[in-house]
Design a protein around this motif. Structure first.
Motif, PDB file in Angstrom:
ATOM      1  N   LYS A  25      49.117  39.803  37.541  1.00  0.00           N
ATOM      2  CA  LYS A  25      47.940  38.950  37.414  1.00  0.00           C
ATOM      3  C   LYS A  25      47.780  38.189  38.722  1.00  0.00           C
ATOM      4  CE  LYS A  25      50.349  34.908  35.815  1.00  0.00           C
ATOM      5  NZ  LYS A  25      50.674  33.944  34.813  1.00  0.00           N
ATOM      6  N   PRO A  26      46.583  37.655  38.985  1.00  0.00           N
ATOM      7  CA  PRO A  26      46.397  36.950  40.256  1.00  0.00           C
ATOM      8  C   PRO A  26      47.304  35.718  40.337  1.00  0.00           C
ATOM      9  CG  PRO A  26      44.290  37.376  39.186  1.00  0.00           C
ATOM     10  CD  PRO A  26      45.352  37.674  38.182  1.00  0.00           C
ATOM     11  N   TYR A  54      45.838  35.908  44.789  1.00  0.00           N
ATOM     12  CA  TYR A  54      45.948  37.284  45.250  1.00  0.00           C
ATOM     13  C   TYR A  54      46.467  38.154  44.123  1.00  0.00           C
ATOM     14  CZ  TYR A  54      45.595  35.421  49.988  1.00  0.00           C
ATOM     15  OH  TYR A  54      45.181  34.796  51.120  1.00  0.00           O
ATOM     16  N   GLU A  55      46.130  39.429  44.199  1.00  0.00           N
ATOM     17  CA  GLU A  55      46.725  40.389  43.280  1.00  0.00           C
ATOM     18  C   GLU A  55      46.860  41.708  44.020  1.00  0.00           C
ATOM     19  OE1 GLU A  55      44.151  40.958  39.972  1.00  0.00           O
ATOM     20  OE2 GLU A  55      42.494  41.628  41.214  1.00  0.00           O
ATOM     21  N   LEU A  56      47.629  42.607  43.461  1.00  0.00           N
ATOM     22  CA  LEU A  56      47.784  43.922  44.080  1.00  0.00           C
ATOM     23  C   LEU A  56      46.449  44.642  44.037  1.00  0.00           C
ATOM     24  CD1 LEU A  56      51.201  45.081  42.579  1.00  0.00           C
ATOM     25  CD2 LEU A  56      50.713  44.664  44.993  1.00  0.00           C
ATOM     26  N   ALA A  57      46.029  45.144  45.170  1.00  0.00           N
ATOM     27  CA  ALA A  57      44.800  45.922  45.190  1.00  0.00           C
ATOM     28  C   ALA A  57      45.090  47.246  44.501  1.00  0.00           C
ATOM     29  CB  ALA A  57      44.351  46.156  46.621  1.00  0.00           C
ATOM     30  N   GLY A  58      44.205  47.713  43.732  1.00  0.00           N
ATOM     31  CA  GLY A  58      44.457  48.971  43.035  1.00  0.00           C
ATOM     32  C   GLY A  58      43.161  49.401  42.409  1.00  0.00           C
ATOM     33  N   HIS A  59      43.203  49.687  41.136  1.00  0.00           N
ATOM     34  CA  HIS A  59      41.976  50.128  40.488  1.00  0.00           C
ATOM     35  C   HIS A  59      41.018  48.949  40.312  1.00  0.00           C
ATOM     36  CE1 HIS A  59      44.020  48.353  37.118  1.00  0.00           C
ATOM     37  NE2 HIS A  59      42.908  48.429  36.416  1.00  0.00           N
ATOM     38  N   HIS A  60      39.729  49.266  40.245  1.00  0.00           N
ATOM     39  CA  HIS A  60      38.684  48.258  40.134  1.00  0.00           C
ATOM     40  C   HIS A  60      38.725  47.548  38.783  1.00  0.00           C
ATOM     41  CE1 HIS A  60      34.790  46.610  41.263  1.00  0.00           C
ATOM     42  NE2 HIS A  60      34.451  46.754  40.004  1.00  0.00           N
ATOM     43  N   HIS A  61      38.780  46.252  38.791  1.00  0.00           N
ATOM     44  CA  HIS A  61      38.740  45.517  37.530  1.00  0.00           C
ATOM     45  C   HIS A  61      38.253  44.093  37.738  1.00  0.00           C
ATOM     46  CE1 HIS A  61      42.666  44.310  39.145  1.00  0.00           C
ATOM     47  NE2 HIS A  61      42.452  43.182  38.485  1.00  0.00           N
ATOM     48  N   HIS A  62      38.054  43.395  36.646  1.00  0.00           N
ATOM     49  CA  HIS A  62      37.577  42.008  36.696  1.00  0.00           C
ATOM     50  C   HIS A  62      38.459  41.129  35.815  1.00  0.00           C
ATOM     51  CE1 HIS A  62      34.008  43.166  38.893  1.00  0.00           C
ATOM     52  NE2 HIS A  62      33.898  44.202  38.084  1.00  0.00           N
ATOM     53  N   HIS A  63      38.178  39.823  35.831  1.00  0.00           N
ATOM     54  CA  HIS A  63      39.005  38.893  35.070  1.00  0.00           C
ATOM     55  C   HIS A  63      38.178  37.984  34.166  1.00  0.00           C
ATOM     56  CE1 HIS A  63      41.122  39.524  38.998  1.00  0.00           C
ATOM     57  NE2 HIS A  63      42.040  39.931  38.149  1.00  0.00           N
ATOM     58  N   ILE A  64      38.810  37.583  33.058  1.00  0.00           N
ATOM     59  CA  ILE A  64      38.294  36.460  32.272  1.00  0.00           C
ATOM     60  C   ILE A  64      39.342  35.366  32.378  1.00  0.00           C
ATOM     61  CG2 ILE A  64      37.404  35.645  30.062  1.00  0.00           C
ATOM     62  CD1 ILE A  64      37.208  38.489  29.119  1.00  0.00           C
TER      63      ILE A  64
END
Ligand SMILES: [Zn+2]
Ligand SMILES: [Zn+2]
Length: 138
Positions: free
Chosen positions: A32-33, A78-88
């Motif tokens: 998680k970020p 920051y978070e690991l760059a990887g697949h495209h996603h969003h957050h709540i």
């Protein structure tokens, strides 16, 4: 995470230092970020100073290992760059949930039609804010 921190660092060509490894490990565990202060707190025993953490975050972002997430707080996450996603993000307890659903392309098309200045969208970020179910109960 399919790659270990060791492998990730090896692929970047950056020197493998124990602080870089420890920081990367945290990202793989937490998924998680997280921000520099959180890392500093978590790695208290390792005595890695904040400046080193900031530098590591910045250099790993520069080469695309980390992605900066603006959660509209005082510091960058920051978070690991990887697949495209969003957050709540829960505005009460700050819990973060990731989700893969992304209809932003559809929205963008409508916006571009009305835009006089832009022809295409290159990238986007989208964070949603809410009060989580647990916090709603309390
Ligand atoms: Zn909550
Ligand atoms: Zn998206």
């Amino acid at each position: 995470m399919s790659q270990t921190s060791n492998q990730i660092l090896k692929n970047t060509g950056l020197k493998i230092t124990s602080s870089r490894m420890k920081i990367l490990d945290l990202f793989s565990i937490d998924c998680k970020p997280i921000n520099a202060e959180y890392i500093h707190q978590k790695l208290k025993k390792e005595k890695i100073n904040l400046v080193t953490i900031y530098r590591t975050l910045a250099s790993l972002e520069l080469i695309g290992i980390f992605k900066k997430v603006d959660l509209q707080k005082d510091s960058f996450y920051y978070e690991l760059a990887g697949h495209h996603h969003h957050h709540i993000i829960c505005t009460s307890c700050e819990k973060i949930e990731s989700f893969d659903v992304c209809d932003v392309d559809v929205i963008s098309k409508g916006i571009l039609k009305k835009s006089s200045m832009f022809k295409a969208i290159d990238r986007h970020s989208l964070e949603l804010y809410a009060v989580c179910k647990t916090c709603l109960k309390n």
